[in-house]
Design a protein around this motif. Structure first.
Motif, mmCIF file in Angstrom:
data_model
loop_
_atom_site.group_PDB
_atom_site.id
_atom_site.type_symbol
_atom_site.label_atom_id
_atom_site.label_comp_id
_atom_site.label_asym_id
_atom_site.label_seq_id
_atom_site.Cartn_x
_atom_site.Cartn_y
_atom_site.Cartn_z
ATOM 1 N N MET A 181 32.554 28.231 38.643
ATOM 2 C CA MET A 181 31.400 28.161 37.774
ATOM 3 C C MET A 181 31.874 28.493 36.373
ATOM 4 O O MET A 181 32.715 29.350 36.171
ATOM 5 N N THR A 182 31.297 27.768 35.408
ATOM 6 C CA THR A 182 31.719 27.938 34.023
ATOM 7 C C THR A 182 30.576 27.575 33.095
ATOM 8 O O THR A 182 29.649 26.883 33.484
ATOM 9 N N SER A 183 30.646 28.040 31.884
ATOM 10 C CA SER A 183 29.642 27.632 30.898
ATOM 11 C C SER A 183 30.311 26.927 29.725
ATOM 12 O O SER A 183 29.679 26.624 28.737
ATOM 13 N N ASN A 184 31.613 26.659 29.837
ATOM 14 C CA ASN A 184 32.294 25.942 28.755
ATOM 15 C C ASN A 184 32.332 24.449 29.053
ATOM 16 O O ASN A 184 31.540 23.954 29.833
ATOM 17 N N ASP A 185 33.272 23.723 28.461
ATOM 18 C CA ASP A 185 33.318 22.263 28.594
ATOM 19 C C ASP A 185 33.909 21.784 29.914
ATOM 20 O O ASP A 185 33.843 20.607 30.231
ATOM 21 N N GLU A 186 34.499 22.680 30.709
ATOM 22 C CA GLU A 186 35.106 22.283 31.962
ATOM 23 C C GLU A 186 34.033 22.089 33.034
ATOM 24 O O GLU A 186 33.043 22.795 33.073
ATOM 25 N N GLY A 187 34.214 21.130 33.922
ATOM 26 C CA GLY A 187 33.281 20.921 35.020
ATOM 27 C C GLY A 187 32.184 19.927 34.698
ATOM 28 O O GLY A 187 32.242 19.213 33.705
ATOM 29 N N ILE A 188 31.190 19.885 35.602
ATOM 30 C CA ILE A 188 30.035 19.007 35.398
ATOM 31 C C ILE A 188 28.759 19.847 35.465
ATOM 32 O O ILE A 188 28.738 20.912 36.068
ATOM 33 N N ARG A 189 27.701 19.343 34.850
ATOM 34 C CA ARG A 189 26.434 20.072 34.840
ATOM 35 C C ARG A 189 25.919 20.276 36.266
ATOM 36 O O ARG A 189 25.995 19.380 37.093
ATOM 37 N N LEU A 190 25.381 21.444 36.514
ATOM 38 C CA LEU A 190 24.898 21.803 37.839
ATOM 39 C C LEU A 190 23.853 20.833 38.364
ATOM 40 O O LEU A 190 23.858 20.489 39.549
ATOM 41 N N ASN A 191 22.969 20.346 37.510
ATOM 42 C CA ASN A 191 21.913 19.450 38.013
ATOM 43 C C ASN A 191 22.477 18.129 38.552
ATOM 44 O O ASN A 191 21.841 17.465 39.367
ATOM 45 N N LYS A 192 23.696 17.755 38.156
ATOM 46 C CA LYS A 192 24.301 16.525 38.674
ATOM 47 C C LYS A 192 24.702 16.642 40.141
ATOM 48 O O LYS A 192 24.898 15.641 40.812
ATOM 49 N N VAL A 193 24.802 17.875 40.643
ATOM 50 C CA VAL A 193 25.128 18.084 42.049
ATOM 51 C C VAL A 193 24.062 17.452 42.943
ATOM 52 O O VAL A 193 24.344 16.971 44.036
ATOM 53 N N PHE A 194 22.833 17.392 42.445
ATOM 54 C CA PHE A 194 21.707 16.925 43.254
ATOM 55 C C PHE A 194 21.288 15.489 42.945
ATOM 56 O O PHE A 194 20.211 15.061 43.352
ATOM 57 N N LYS A 195 22.131 14.724 42.261
ATOM 58 C CA LYS A 195 21.734 13.390 41.819
ATOM 59 C C LYS A 195 21.442 12.423 42.963
ATOM 60 O O LYS A 195 20.710 11.465 42.782
ATOM 61 N N ALA A 196 21.974 12.680 44.153
ATOM 62 C CA ALA A 196 21.710 11.783 45.285
ATOM 63 C C ALA A 196 20.305 11.954 45.842
ATOM 64 O O ALA A 196 19.765 11.038 46.451
ATOM 65 N N THR A 197 19.705 13.112 45.608
ATOM 66 C CA THR A 197 18.428 13.408 46.249
ATOM 67 C C THR A 197 17.305 13.772 45.288
ATOM 68 O O THR A 197 16.139 13.772 45.684
ATOM 69 N N HIS A 198 17.636 14.106 44.042
ATOM 70 C CA HIS A 198 16.620 14.572 43.104
ATOM 71 C C HIS A 198 16.858 13.970 41.722
ATOM 72 O O HIS A 198 18.002 13.742 41.327
ATOM 73 N N SER A 199 15.782 13.769 40.987
ATOM 74 C CA SER A 199 15.922 13.379 39.586
ATOM 75 C C SER A 199 16.473 14.580 38.821
ATOM 76 O O SER A 199 16.500 15.703 39.340
ATOM 77 N N ARG A 200 16.903 14.367 37.595
ATOM 78 C CA ARG A 200 17.441 15.459 36.778
ATOM 79 C C ARG A 200 16.398 16.557 36.597
ATOM 80 O O ARG A 200 16.686 17.741 36.744
ATOM 81 N N ARG A 201 15.170 16.188 36.306
ATOM 82 C CA ARG A 201 14.108 17.185 36.110
ATOM 83 C C ARG A 201 13.814 17.945 37.395
ATOM 84 O O ARG A 201 13.600 19.157 37.383
#
Length: 195
Positions: free
Chosen positions: A1-21
């Protein structure tokens, strides 16, 4: 887990099942944990693919890296996955769905299933049940019919509909009767091509 530029946004983990909101709401409600640490703020949180373990309601979320077209390279990387994905090595299209659909008249090109005659209900009533959330690439007006692509691969939607690659709509129009010259001129100004 990070808050810098490394990685991907947490909400993208759920893109298969949920909209971003919807994913943001899951995160804010405290139902999501990263490495057994509950998360309650959506802003700026990023996760490291193949390193962080994400859970929703205590259940591990599997396959989110592949859904985001990230392959395991078995080494630590400082790649900024939000900005750069090596298309030659990590373009894993088997994780995505691509649907060609002939949209009939009266179907609205929206994924909002609260709207009557939406395209998701239409493809399901025609026998196709997507494994992931699929989105139309562009849209056809409700009172038109034609071929439309739906996909869970957001890269296609963004590359086709954004910036200089955006294409104008072209309609084939059939009329009953004769058109006046003024009608033809109006159609030409409206970027409609007569065949």
């Amino acid at each position: 887990m990070t808050s810098n530029d490394e990685g991907i946004r947490l909400n993208k983990v759920f893109k298969a099942t949920h909209s971003r909101r919807e994913a943001d709401k899951l995160i804010e409600s405290g139902r999501v944990s990263i490495n057994d640490m509950p998360i309650t703020t959506k802003g700026g949180m990023k996760v490291i693919p193949y390193q962080d373990t994400i859970t929703l309601d205590g259940q591990i979320v599997h396959g989110w890296e592949q859904m985001n077209a990230i392959q395991n390279t078995n080494h630590q990387s400082t790649t900024n996955y939000d900005q750069v994905v090596d298309r030659s090595s990590s373009l894993n299209t088997e994780s995505f769905e691509y649907v060609k659909y002939f949209k009939p008249l009266g179907v609205t090109c929206t994924t909002d299933q609260r709207i009557q005659s939406n395209i998701i209900d239409a493809i399901q009533s025609d026998g196709y049940n997507p494994r992931h959330r699929v989105y139309p690439v562009g849209r056809l007006d409700k009172e038109t019919s034609g071929l439309i692509l739906l996909t869970s691969d957001g890269r296609i939607v963004n590359s086709v509909l954004r910036g200089e690659k955006k294409q104008p709509k072209v309609y084939k129009v059939m009329v009953n009767g004769r058109l006046k010259d003024s009608d033809l001129q109006q159609l030409r100004v409206s970027r409609v091509c007569l065949l």
